[in-house]
Design a protein around this motif. Structure first.
Motif, PDB file in Angstrom:
ATOM      1  N   PHE A 132     -34.611  32.770  34.791  1.00  0.00           N
ATOM      2  CA  PHE A 132     -33.168  32.553  34.795  1.00  0.00           C
ATOM      3  C   PHE A 132     -32.616  31.813  33.578  1.00  0.00           C
ATOM      4  O   PHE A 132     -31.401  31.743  33.423  1.00  0.00           O
ATOM      5  CB  PHE A 132     -32.765  31.780  36.058  1.00  0.00           C
ATOM      6  CG  PHE A 132     -32.960  32.554  37.320  1.00  0.00           C
ATOM      7  CD1 PHE A 132     -32.030  33.506  37.721  1.00  0.00           C
ATOM      8  CD2 PHE A 132     -34.077  32.345  38.109  1.00  0.00           C
ATOM      9  CE1 PHE A 132     -32.207  34.229  38.882  1.00  0.00           C
ATOM     10  CE2 PHE A 132     -34.267  33.071  39.280  1.00  0.00           C
ATOM     11  CZ  PHE A 132     -33.322  34.016  39.671  1.00  0.00           C
ATOM     12  N   ARG A 133     -33.448  31.240  32.737  1.00  0.00           N
ATOM     13  CA  ARG A 133     -32.933  30.491  31.600  1.00  0.00           C
ATOM     14  C   ARG A 133     -33.536  30.923  30.264  1.00  0.00           C
ATOM     15  O   ARG A 133     -33.401  30.232  29.265  1.00  0.00           O
ATOM     16  CB  ARG A 133     -33.165  28.985  31.795  1.00  0.00           C
ATOM     17  CG  ARG A 133     -32.339  28.365  32.908  1.00  0.00           C
ATOM     18  CD  ARG A 133     -30.846  28.425  32.605  1.00  0.00           C
ATOM     19  NE  ARG A 133     -30.056  27.792  33.649  1.00  0.00           N
ATOM     20  CZ  ARG A 133     -29.600  28.429  34.716  1.00  0.00           C
ATOM     21  NH1 ARG A 133     -29.869  29.719  34.891  1.00  0.00           N
ATOM     22  NH2 ARG A 133     -28.875  27.797  35.623  1.00  0.00           N
ATOM     23  N   GLY A 134     -34.202  32.035  30.241  1.00  0.00           N
ATOM     24  CA  GLY A 134     -34.734  32.546  28.983  1.00  0.00           C
ATOM     25  C   GLY A 134     -35.874  31.745  28.398  1.00  0.00           C
ATOM     26  O   GLY A 134     -36.142  31.825  27.197  1.00  0.00           O
ATOM     27  N   PHE A 135     -36.552  30.954  29.213  1.00  0.00           N
ATOM     28  CA  PHE A 135     -37.697  30.197  28.706  1.00  0.00           C
ATOM     29  C   PHE A 135     -38.796  31.184  28.319  1.00  0.00           C
ATOM     30  O   PHE A 135     -39.052  32.150  29.040  1.00  0.00           O
ATOM     31  CB  PHE A 135     -38.197  29.227  29.766  1.00  0.00           C
ATOM     32  CG  PHE A 135     -39.178  28.215  29.253  1.00  0.00           C
ATOM     33  CD1 PHE A 135     -38.745  27.137  28.513  1.00  0.00           C
ATOM     34  CD2 PHE A 135     -40.530  28.351  29.516  1.00  0.00           C
ATOM     35  CE1 PHE A 135     -39.653  26.193  28.039  1.00  0.00           C
ATOM     36  CE2 PHE A 135     -41.443  27.423  29.038  1.00  0.00           C
ATOM     37  CZ  PHE A 135     -41.002  26.344  28.300  1.00  0.00           C
ATOM     38  N   PRO A 136     -39.469  30.980  27.172  1.00  0.00           N
ATOM     39  CA  PRO A 136     -40.453  31.968  26.701  1.00  0.00           C
ATOM     40  C   PRO A 136     -41.579  32.207  27.704  1.00  0.00           C
ATOM     41  O   PRO A 136     -42.256  31.270  28.132  1.00  0.00           O
ATOM     42  CB  PRO A 136     -40.987  31.319  25.413  1.00  0.00           C
ATOM     43  CG  PRO A 136     -39.923  30.382  24.972  1.00  0.00           C
ATOM     44  CD  PRO A 136     -39.294  29.859  26.228  1.00  0.00           C
ATOM     45  N   TRP A 137     -41.772  33.459  28.050  1.00  0.00           N
ATOM     46  CA  TRP A 137     -42.834  33.809  28.994  1.00  0.00           C
ATOM     47  C   TRP A 137     -44.215  33.476  28.446  1.00  0.00           C
ATOM     48  O   TRP A 137     -45.139  33.162  29.218  1.00  0.00           O
ATOM     49  CB  TRP A 137     -42.767  35.290  29.336  1.00  0.00           C
ATOM     50  CG  TRP A 137     -41.664  35.648  30.272  1.00  0.00           C
ATOM     51  CD1 TRP A 137     -40.435  36.149  29.954  1.00  0.00           C
ATOM     52  CD2 TRP A 137     -41.680  35.527  31.703  1.00  0.00           C
ATOM     53  NE1 TRP A 137     -39.686  36.346  31.087  1.00  0.00           N
ATOM     54  CE2 TRP A 137     -40.417  35.976  32.177  1.00  0.00           C
ATOM     55  CE3 TRP A 137     -42.628  35.078  32.624  1.00  0.00           C
ATOM     56  CZ2 TRP A 137     -40.093  35.999  33.531  1.00  0.00           C
ATOM     57  CZ3 TRP A 137     -42.307  35.100  33.970  1.00  0.00           C
ATOM     58  CH2 TRP A 137     -41.052  35.551  34.417  1.00  0.00           C
ATOM     59  N   ARG A 138     -44.354  33.516  27.137  1.00  0.00           N
ATOM     60  CA  ARG A 138     -45.666  33.227  26.539  1.00  0.00           C
ATOM     61  C   ARG A 138     -46.098  31.783  26.784  1.00  0.00           C
ATOM     62  O   ARG A 138     -47.294  31.465  26.692  1.00  0.00           O
ATOM     63  CB  ARG A 138     -45.634  33.515  25.039  1.00  0.00           C
ATOM     64  CG  ARG A 138     -44.624  32.678  24.279  1.00  0.00           C
ATOM     65  CD  ARG A 138     -44.573  33.036  22.798  1.00  0.00           C
ATOM     66  NE  ARG A 138     -43.505  32.329  22.114  1.00  0.00           N
ATOM     67  CZ  ARG A 138     -43.556  31.073  21.709  1.00  0.00           C
ATOM     68  NH1 ARG A 138     -44.671  30.377  21.937  1.00  0.00           N
ATOM     69  NH2 ARG A 138     -42.545  30.512  21.087  1.00  0.00           N
ATOM     70  N   ALA A 300     -33.061  29.073  42.577  1.00  0.00           N
ATOM     71  CA  ALA A 300     -32.408  29.292  41.285  1.00  0.00           C
ATOM     72  C   ALA A 300     -31.447  30.472  41.351  1.00  0.00           C
ATOM     73  O   ALA A 300     -30.345  30.434  40.778  1.00  0.00           O
ATOM     74  CB  ALA A 300     -33.470  29.531  40.215  1.00  0.00           C
ATOM     75  N   TRP A 301     -31.851  31.529  42.046  1.00  0.00           N
ATOM     76  CA  TRP A 301     -30.998  32.716  42.172  1.00  0.00           C
ATOM     77  C   TRP A 301     -29.711  32.386  42.931  1.00  0.00           C
ATOM     78  O   TRP A 301     -28.623  32.817  42.523  1.00  0.00           O
ATOM     79  CB  TRP A 301     -31.776  33.816  42.890  1.00  0.00           C
ATOM     80  CG  TRP A 301     -30.966  35.049  43.147  1.00  0.00           C
ATOM     81  CD1 TRP A 301     -30.631  36.018  42.258  1.00  0.00           C
ATOM     82  CD2 TRP A 301     -30.370  35.429  44.402  1.00  0.00           C
ATOM     83  NE1 TRP A 301     -29.873  36.987  42.867  1.00  0.00           N
ATOM     84  CE2 TRP A 301     -29.695  36.656  44.183  1.00  0.00           C
ATOM     85  CE3 TRP A 301     -30.359  34.868  45.676  1.00  0.00           C
ATOM     86  CZ2 TRP A 301     -29.012  37.311  45.205  1.00  0.00           C
ATOM     87  CZ3 TRP A 301     -29.679  35.524  46.688  1.00  0.00           C
ATOM     88  CH2 TRP A 301     -29.017  36.723  46.446  1.00  0.00           C
ATOM     89  N   LEU A 305     -26.063  32.659  41.265  1.00  0.00           N
ATOM     90  CA  LEU A 305     -25.191  33.686  41.836  1.00  0.00           C
ATOM     91  C   LEU A 305     -23.828  33.126  42.205  1.00  0.00           C
ATOM     92  O   LEU A 305     -22.794  33.761  41.962  1.00  0.00           O
ATOM     93  CB  LEU A 305     -25.863  34.297  43.069  1.00  0.00           C
ATOM     94  CG  LEU A 305     -25.085  35.409  43.783  1.00  0.00           C
ATOM     95  CD1 LEU A 305     -24.913  36.619  42.860  1.00  0.00           C
ATOM     96  CD2 LEU A 305     -25.807  35.817  45.067  1.00  0.00           C
ATOM     97  N   PHE A 306     -23.795  31.928  42.736  1.00  0.00           N
ATOM     98  CA  PHE A 306     -22.545  31.387  43.268  1.00  0.00           C
ATOM     99  C   PHE A 306     -21.896  30.299  42.405  1.00  0.00           C
ATOM    100  O   PHE A 306     -20.684  30.091  42.508  1.00  0.00           O
ATOM    101  CB  PHE A 306     -22.777  30.833  44.674  1.00  0.00           C
ATOM    102  CG  PHE A 306     -23.103  31.885  45.687  1.00  0.00           C
ATOM    103  CD1 PHE A 306     -22.107  32.674  46.252  1.00  0.00           C
ATOM    104  CD2 PHE A 306     -24.417  32.103  46.076  1.00  0.00           C
ATOM    105  CE1 PHE A 306     -22.416  33.644  47.195  1.00  0.00           C
ATOM    106  CE2 PHE A 306     -24.733  33.077  47.018  1.00  0.00           C
ATOM    107  CZ  PHE A 306     -23.723  33.857  47.575  1.00  0.00           C
ATOM    108  N   LEU A 307     -22.674  29.610  41.563  1.00  0.00           N
ATOM    109  CA  LEU A 307     -22.118  28.452  40.870  1.00  0.00           C
ATOM    110  C   LEU A 307     -22.241  28.484  39.352  1.00  0.00           C
ATOM    111  O   LEU A 307     -21.389  27.937  38.656  1.00  0.00           O
ATOM    112  CB  LEU A 307     -22.786  27.164  41.391  1.00  0.00           C
ATOM    113  CG  LEU A 307     -22.587  26.850  42.881  1.00  0.00           C
ATOM    114  CD1 LEU A 307     -23.363  25.608  43.263  1.00  0.00           C
ATOM    115  CD2 LEU A 307     -21.106  26.667  43.199  1.00  0.00           C
TER     116      LEU A 307
END
Length: 340
Positions: A132-138, A300-301, A305-307
Protein backbone atom coordinates in the motif's frame (compact mmCIF):
# COMPACT_ATOMS: atom_id res chain seq x y z
CA UNK A 1 75.77 47.66 8.36
CA UNK A 2 75.14 48.85 4.82
CA UNK A 3 75.58 45.36 3.36
CA UNK A 4 73.22 43.90 5.98
CA UNK A 5 70.52 46.45 5.18
CA UNK A 6 71.03 45.78 1.49
CA UNK A 7 70.56 42.07 2.06
CA UNK A 8 67.42 42.77 4.01
CA UNK A 9 66.04 44.93 1.26
CA UNK A 10 66.53 42.20 -1.29
CA UNK A 11 64.94 39.53 0.83
CA UNK A 12 61.66 38.43 -0.75
CA UNK A 13 58.91 35.88 -0.64
CA UNK A 14 58.70 33.84 -3.83
CA UNK A 15 56.05 31.30 -3.04
CA UNK A 16 54.37 31.01 -6.44
CA UNK A 17 50.76 30.36 -7.34
CA UNK A 18 51.76 26.87 -8.24
CA UNK A 19 53.16 26.41 -4.72
CA UNK A 20 49.93 27.69 -3.23
CA UNK A 21 47.94 25.14 -5.13
CA UNK A 22 50.13 22.33 -3.89
CA UNK A 23 49.79 23.43 -0.29
CA UNK A 24 53.28 24.90 0.05
CA UNK A 25 53.62 27.79 2.53
CA UNK A 26 57.41 28.08 2.52
CA UNK A 27 59.28 31.38 2.32
CA UNK A 28 62.18 31.51 -0.13
CA UNK A 29 64.72 34.20 0.79
CA UNK A 30 67.91 35.14 -0.97
CA UNK A 31 70.06 37.87 -2.51
CA UNK A 32 69.86 39.00 -6.07
CA UNK A 33 73.19 37.43 -6.86
CA UNK A 34 72.42 34.01 -5.51
CA UNK A 35 69.10 33.25 -3.88
CA UNK A 36 69.24 30.52 -1.31
CA UNK A 37 66.47 28.69 0.53
CA UNK A 38 66.47 29.84 4.14
CA UNK A 39 63.46 27.73 5.27
CA UNK A 40 61.16 25.07 3.86
CA UNK A 41 58.14 23.91 5.84
CA UNK A 42 55.50 22.07 3.83
CA UNK A 43 52.23 21.57 5.62
CA UNK A 44 50.17 18.44 5.00
CA UNK A 45 46.97 18.81 3.03
CA UNK A 46 44.17 18.36 5.55
CA UNK A 47 41.38 19.29 3.20
CA UNK A 48 41.02 15.86 1.60
CA UNK A 49 38.71 13.50 3.55
CA UNK A 50 40.32 10.34 4.88
CA UNK A 51 39.53 7.14 3.03
CA UNK A 52 36.41 5.44 4.45
CA UNK A 53 37.04 2.57 6.81
CA UNK A 54 35.89 -0.89 5.80
CA UNK A 55 33.37 -1.01 8.65
CA UNK A 56 31.85 2.27 7.43
CA UNK A 57 31.13 0.63 4.09
CA UNK A 58 29.70 -2.49 5.72
CA UNK A 59 27.52 -0.44 8.06
CA UNK A 60 26.25 1.74 5.21
CA UNK A 61 25.46 -1.30 3.06
CA UNK A 62 23.59 -3.16 5.80
CA UNK A 63 22.20 -0.20 7.72
CA UNK A 64 18.54 -1.11 7.22
CA UNK A 65 19.18 -4.71 8.24
CA UNK A 66 21.07 -3.66 11.38
CA UNK A 67 18.35 -1.16 12.24
CA UNK A 68 15.55 -3.72 12.01
CA UNK A 69 17.64 -6.33 13.82
CA UNK A 70 18.28 -4.18 16.88
CA UNK A 71 14.82 -2.65 16.89
CA UNK A 72 13.25 -6.12 17.03
CA UNK A 73 15.80 -7.28 19.58
CA UNK A 74 14.84 -4.41 21.90
CA UNK A 75 11.16 -5.27 21.40
CA UNK A 76 11.76 -8.86 22.54
CA UNK A 77 14.08 -7.89 25.39
CA UNK A 78 11.38 -5.82 27.04
CA UNK A 79 8.43 -7.99 25.97
CA UNK A 80 9.79 -11.41 26.88
CA UNK A 81 11.57 -9.87 29.85
CA UNK A 82 8.36 -8.63 31.46
CA UNK A 83 6.63 -11.99 30.88
CA UNK A 84 9.56 -13.76 32.53
CA UNK A 85 9.53 -11.44 35.52
CA UNK A 86 5.78 -11.71 36.07
CA UNK A 87 5.73 -15.50 35.72
CA UNK A 88 8.86 -16.37 37.65
CA UNK A 89 8.18 -13.96 40.51
CA UNK A 90 4.66 -15.39 41.00
CA UNK A 91 3.16 -11.91 40.61
CA UNK A 92 -0.56 -12.59 40.91
CA UNK A 93 -1.65 -8.96 41.27
CA UNK A 94 -2.07 -7.00 38.09
CA UNK A 95 0.31 -9.29 36.26
CA UNK A 96 -1.49 -9.04 32.94
CA UNK A 97 -1.43 -5.25 33.11
CA UNK A 98 2.33 -5.40 33.77
CA UNK A 99 2.74 -7.50 30.64
CA UNK A 100 0.78 -4.98 28.58
CA UNK A 101 2.99 -2.19 29.88
CA UNK A 102 6.16 -4.12 29.12
CA UNK A 103 5.19 -4.94 25.54
CA UNK A 104 4.09 -1.36 24.95
CA UNK A 105 7.45 -0.10 26.16
CA UNK A 106 9.22 -2.68 24.01
CA UNK A 107 7.47 -1.47 20.87
CA UNK A 108 8.05 2.20 21.68
CA UNK A 109 11.77 1.75 22.35
CA UNK A 110 12.19 -0.59 19.39
CA UNK A 111 10.65 2.04 17.14
CA UNK A 112 13.09 4.63 18.45
CA UNK A 113 16.04 2.32 17.78
CA UNK A 114 14.98 1.42 14.22
CA UNK A 115 13.75 4.82 13.06
CA UNK A 116 16.27 5.08 10.22
CA UNK A 117 14.85 1.98 8.50
CA UNK A 118 11.19 2.89 9.00
CA UNK A 119 10.66 1.12 12.35
CA UNK A 120 8.80 -1.85 10.91
CA UNK A 121 10.13 -4.48 13.38
CA UNK A 122 7.38 -6.77 12.03
CA UNK A 123 7.38 -8.64 8.69
CA UNK A 124 3.61 -8.12 8.35
CA UNK A 125 4.05 -4.35 8.66
CA UNK A 126 6.78 -4.45 6.01
CA UNK A 127 4.49 -6.48 3.75
CA UNK A 128 1.60 -4.02 4.15
CA UNK A 129 3.93 -1.14 3.31
CA UNK A 130 5.03 -2.95 0.16
CA UNK A 131 1.42 -3.41 -0.91
CA UNK A 132 0.00 0.00 0.00
CA UNK A 133 2.90 2.46 0.27
CA UNK A 134 5.26 1.48 -2.52
CA UNK A 135 7.94 0.12 -0.21
CA UNK A 136 10.50 -1.80 -2.33
CA UNK A 137 9.61 -5.47 -2.54
CA UNK A 138 13.28 -6.36 -2.81
CA UNK A 139 13.74 -5.21 0.79
CA UNK A 140 11.03 -7.46 2.20
CA UNK A 141 13.25 -10.57 2.58
CA UNK A 142 16.07 -8.50 4.10
CA UNK A 143 13.75 -6.88 6.62
CA UNK A 144 12.02 -10.16 7.51
CA UNK A 145 15.25 -12.09 8.07
CA UNK A 146 16.73 -9.25 10.14
CA UNK A 147 13.60 -9.06 12.27
CA UNK A 148 13.52 -12.80 12.94
CA UNK A 149 17.21 -12.89 13.83
CA UNK A 150 16.80 -9.87 16.11
CA UNK A 151 13.91 -11.59 17.89
CA UNK A 152 15.98 -14.75 18.32
CA UNK A 153 18.84 -12.77 19.80
CA UNK A 154 16.52 -10.96 22.21
CA UNK A 155 14.94 -14.23 23.37
CA UNK A 156 18.34 -15.82 23.92
CA UNK A 157 19.44 -12.86 26.05
CA UNK A 158 16.28 -13.06 28.16
CA UNK A 159 16.84 -16.78 28.71
CA UNK A 160 20.43 -16.19 29.77
CA UNK A 161 19.32 -13.53 32.25
CA UNK A 162 16.54 -15.63 33.81
CA UNK A 163 18.06 -19.12 33.52
CA UNK A 164 18.57 -19.57 37.26
CA UNK A 165 15.01 -18.46 38.02
CA UNK A 166 13.68 -20.80 35.32
CA UNK A 167 15.60 -23.70 36.85
CA UNK A 168 13.98 -23.07 40.23
CA UNK A 169 10.49 -22.52 38.79
CA UNK A 170 10.59 -25.64 36.60
CA UNK A 171 12.11 -27.79 39.34
CA UNK A 172 15.55 -28.44 37.90
CA UNK A 173 18.15 -27.29 35.37
CA UNK A 174 17.22 -30.01 32.88
CA UNK A 175 13.44 -29.54 33.04
CA UNK A 176 11.83 -27.37 30.38
CA UNK A 177 8.08 -27.60 29.76
CA UNK A 178 5.41 -26.03 27.55
CA UNK A 179 1.98 -24.64 28.54
CA UNK A 180 -0.63 -27.37 28.38
CA UNK A 181 1.88 -30.04 29.37
CA UNK A 182 2.90 -28.83 32.82
CA UNK A 183 1.69 -26.56 35.62
CA UNK A 184 5.16 -25.00 35.87
CA UNK A 185 5.72 -24.39 32.15
CA UNK A 186 8.01 -21.53 31.17
CA UNK A 187 7.97 -21.77 27.36
CA UNK A 188 5.30 -19.06 27.35
CA UNK A 189 8.01 -16.58 28.31
CA UNK A 190 9.35 -16.69 24.76
CA UNK A 191 6.40 -17.19 22.41
CA UNK A 192 2.62 -17.26 22.52
CA UNK A 193 0.30 -20.15 23.37
CA UNK A 194 -3.50 -19.97 23.16
CA UNK A 195 -5.95 -20.50 25.99
CA UNK A 196 -7.12 -24.11 26.29
CA UNK A 197 -10.72 -23.34 25.31
CA UNK A 198 -9.81 -21.63 22.00
CA UNK A 199 -10.87 -23.27 18.75
CA UNK A 200 -8.71 -23.05 15.65
CA UNK A 201 -11.11 -20.52 14.14
CA UNK A 202 -11.08 -18.45 17.31
CA UNK A 203 -7.29 -18.53 17.44
CA UNK A 204 -6.98 -17.29 13.90
CA UNK A 205 -9.61 -14.59 14.24
CA UNK A 206 -8.07 -13.24 17.45
CA UNK A 207 -4.68 -12.78 15.80
CA UNK A 208 -6.26 -11.47 12.60
CA UNK A 209 -8.30 -8.85 14.47
CA UNK A 210 -5.40 -7.62 16.61
CA UNK A 211 -3.13 -7.37 13.54
CA UNK A 212 -5.77 -5.46 11.58
CA UNK A 213 -6.18 -2.95 14.42
CA UNK A 214 -2.40 -2.55 14.64
CA UNK A 215 -1.93 -1.74 10.94
CA UNK A 216 -4.99 0.48 10.76
CA UNK A 217 -3.60 2.58 13.62
CA UNK A 218 -0.07 2.69 12.17
CA UNK A 219 -1.38 4.14 8.92
CA UNK A 220 -3.55 6.59 10.84
CA UNK A 221 -0.62 7.77 12.95
CA UNK A 222 1.58 8.25 9.87
CA UNK A 223 -1.02 10.02 7.71
CA UNK A 224 0.01 13.67 7.30
CA UNK A 225 -3.43 14.49 5.90
CA UNK A 226 -4.98 13.23 9.11
CA UNK A 227 -4.06 14.11 12.70
CA UNK A 228 -0.55 12.72 12.25
CA UNK A 229 1.41 11.84 15.40
CA UNK A 230 4.68 13.08 13.89
CA UNK A 231 7.58 12.74 16.32
CA UNK A 232 5.20 11.38 18.94
CA UNK A 233 4.49 8.27 16.86
CA UNK A 234 6.57 5.96 19.12
CA UNK A 235 4.65 7.15 22.17
CA UNK A 236 1.35 6.73 20.35
CA UNK A 237 2.33 3.18 19.36
CA UNK A 238 3.05 2.47 23.00
CA UNK A 239 -0.62 3.11 23.78
CA UNK A 240 -1.75 1.17 20.69
CA UNK A 241 0.13 -1.95 21.80
CA UNK A 242 -0.91 -1.46 25.42
CA UNK A 243 -4.55 -1.20 24.30
CA UNK A 244 -4.37 -4.26 22.05
CA UNK A 245 -2.82 -6.30 24.85
CA UNK A 246 -5.23 -5.09 27.51
CA UNK A 247 -8.34 -5.51 25.35
CA UNK A 248 -7.63 -8.36 22.92
CA UNK A 249 -4.53 -10.18 24.12
CA UNK A 250 -5.71 -12.72 26.66
CA UNK A 251 -6.92 -15.48 24.31
CA UNK A 252 -3.79 -15.95 22.20
CA UNK A 253 -1.14 -13.64 23.65
CA UNK A 254 -1.43 -11.15 20.74
CA UNK A 255 1.71 -12.12 18.85
CA UNK A 256 0.61 -10.03 15.79
CA UNK A 257 4.15 -10.46 14.49
CA UNK A 258 5.81 -13.44 12.81
CA UNK A 259 9.27 -12.40 14.00
CA UNK A 260 8.13 -11.84 17.59
CA UNK A 261 6.68 -15.37 17.83
CA UNK A 262 8.57 -17.55 15.37
CA UNK A 263 12.08 -16.38 16.29
CA UNK A 264 11.75 -16.96 20.06
CA UNK A 265 9.88 -20.23 19.38
CA UNK A 266 12.92 -21.51 17.49
CA UNK A 267 15.15 -20.41 20.37
CA UNK A 268 12.97 -22.20 22.92
CA UNK A 269 13.10 -25.36 20.82
CA UNK A 270 16.90 -25.11 20.65
CA UNK A 271 17.09 -24.59 24.42
CA UNK A 272 15.42 -27.93 25.15
CA UNK A 273 11.70 -27.24 25.38
CA UNK A 274 11.15 -30.02 22.86
CA UNK A 275 8.80 -30.60 19.95
CA UNK A 276 5.86 -29.57 22.13
CA UNK A 277 6.58 -25.96 21.18
CA UNK A 278 5.17 -26.87 17.75
CA UNK A 279 2.39 -29.24 18.92
CA UNK A 280 0.90 -27.09 21.69
CA UNK A 281 -2.54 -25.61 21.09
CA UNK A 282 -3.26 -28.19 18.39
CA UNK A 283 -0.30 -26.98 16.31
CA UNK A 284 -1.04 -23.35 16.98
CA UNK A 285 2.45 -22.19 15.90
CA UNK A 286 1.47 -21.51 12.26
CA UNK A 287 -1.28 -19.03 13.16
CA UNK A 288 1.06 -16.25 14.38
CA UNK A 289 3.00 -16.80 11.16
CA UNK A 290 0.06 -16.25 8.79
CA UNK A 291 -2.72 -14.32 10.52
CA UNK A 292 -0.64 -11.14 11.03
CA UNK A 293 0.04 -10.87 7.29
CA UNK A 294 -3.63 -11.17 6.42
CA UNK A 295 -4.76 -9.00 9.33
CA UNK A 296 -2.27 -6.18 8.67
CA UNK A 297 -3.10 -6.20 4.97
CA UNK A 298 -6.80 -6.03 5.73
CA UNK A 299 -6.37 -3.22 8.27
CA UNK A 300 -4.27 -1.22 5.80
CA UNK A 301 -6.83 -1.79 3.04
CA UNK A 302 -9.71 -0.57 5.23
CA UNK A 303 -7.83 2.58 6.19
CA UNK A 304 -6.85 3.44 2.63
CA UNK A 305 -10.29 2.64 1.26
CA UNK A 306 -12.19 4.95 3.59
CA UNK A 307 -9.73 7.51 4.97
CA UNK A 308 -6.46 7.81 3.05
CA UNK A 309 -6.21 10.29 0.16
CA UNK A 310 -2.52 9.94 -0.77
CA UNK A 311 -1.68 9.00 -4.34
CA UNK A 312 0.94 6.46 -3.27
CA UNK A 313 -1.77 3.96 -2.32
CA UNK A 314 -3.07 1.62 -5.04
CA UNK A 315 -6.56 2.15 -3.60
CA UNK A 316 -6.46 5.67 -5.02
CA UNK A 317 -5.60 4.55 -8.55
CA UNK A 318 -7.97 3.25 -11.28
CA UNK A 319 -9.61 -0.05 -10.36
CA UNK A 320 -8.06 0.16 -6.88
CA UNK A 321 -4.64 -0.75 -8.17
CA UNK A 322 -5.68 -3.82 -10.15
CA UNK A 323 -5.25 -1.97 -13.43
CA UNK A 324 -1.85 -0.71 -12.33
CA UNK A 325 -0.83 -4.19 -11.25
CA UNK A 326 -1.92 -6.13 -14.31
CA UNK A 327 -1.97 -3.44 -16.98
CA UNK A 328 0.62 -3.04 -19.76
CA UNK A 329 4.09 -2.43 -18.45
CA UNK A 330 4.46 0.95 -20.17
CA UNK A 331 1.25 2.21 -18.57
CA UNK A 332 2.05 1.23 -15.02
CA UNK A 333 2.35 4.06 -12.55
CA UNK A 334 5.25 4.09 -10.15
CA UNK A 335 4.25 4.28 -6.48
CA UNK A 336 5.86 6.92 -4.33
CA UNK A 337 8.36 5.96 -1.64
CA UNK A 338 6.69 5.10 1.63
CA UNK A 339 6.85 7.81 4.28
CA UNK A 340 6.62 5.15 6.98
Amino acid sequence: MGSWSGMMSTTKEICSAQSDESGCTSLYRGSKEGESIVGLAAEPDNTAPPPPLLWYKIRAYGHDAFSEFFGTMILILFGDGVVAQVLLSHDEKGNYQSISWGWGLGVMLGVYVSGSSGSHINPAVTFANCVFRGFPWRKLPIYAVSQVLGAMCGAAIVYGNYKSAIDVYEGGPNIRTVPGYSTTATAGIFCTYPANFMTKTGQFFSEFLASAILMFMIFALKDDNNLSAGHLTPLALFFVIFGIGACFGWETGYAINLARDFGPRIVSYMLGYGHEVWEAGNYYFWIPMTAPFLGCTFGAWVYDLFLYTGLDSPINTPWMGIKRLFGPLHKKQVALQSPV
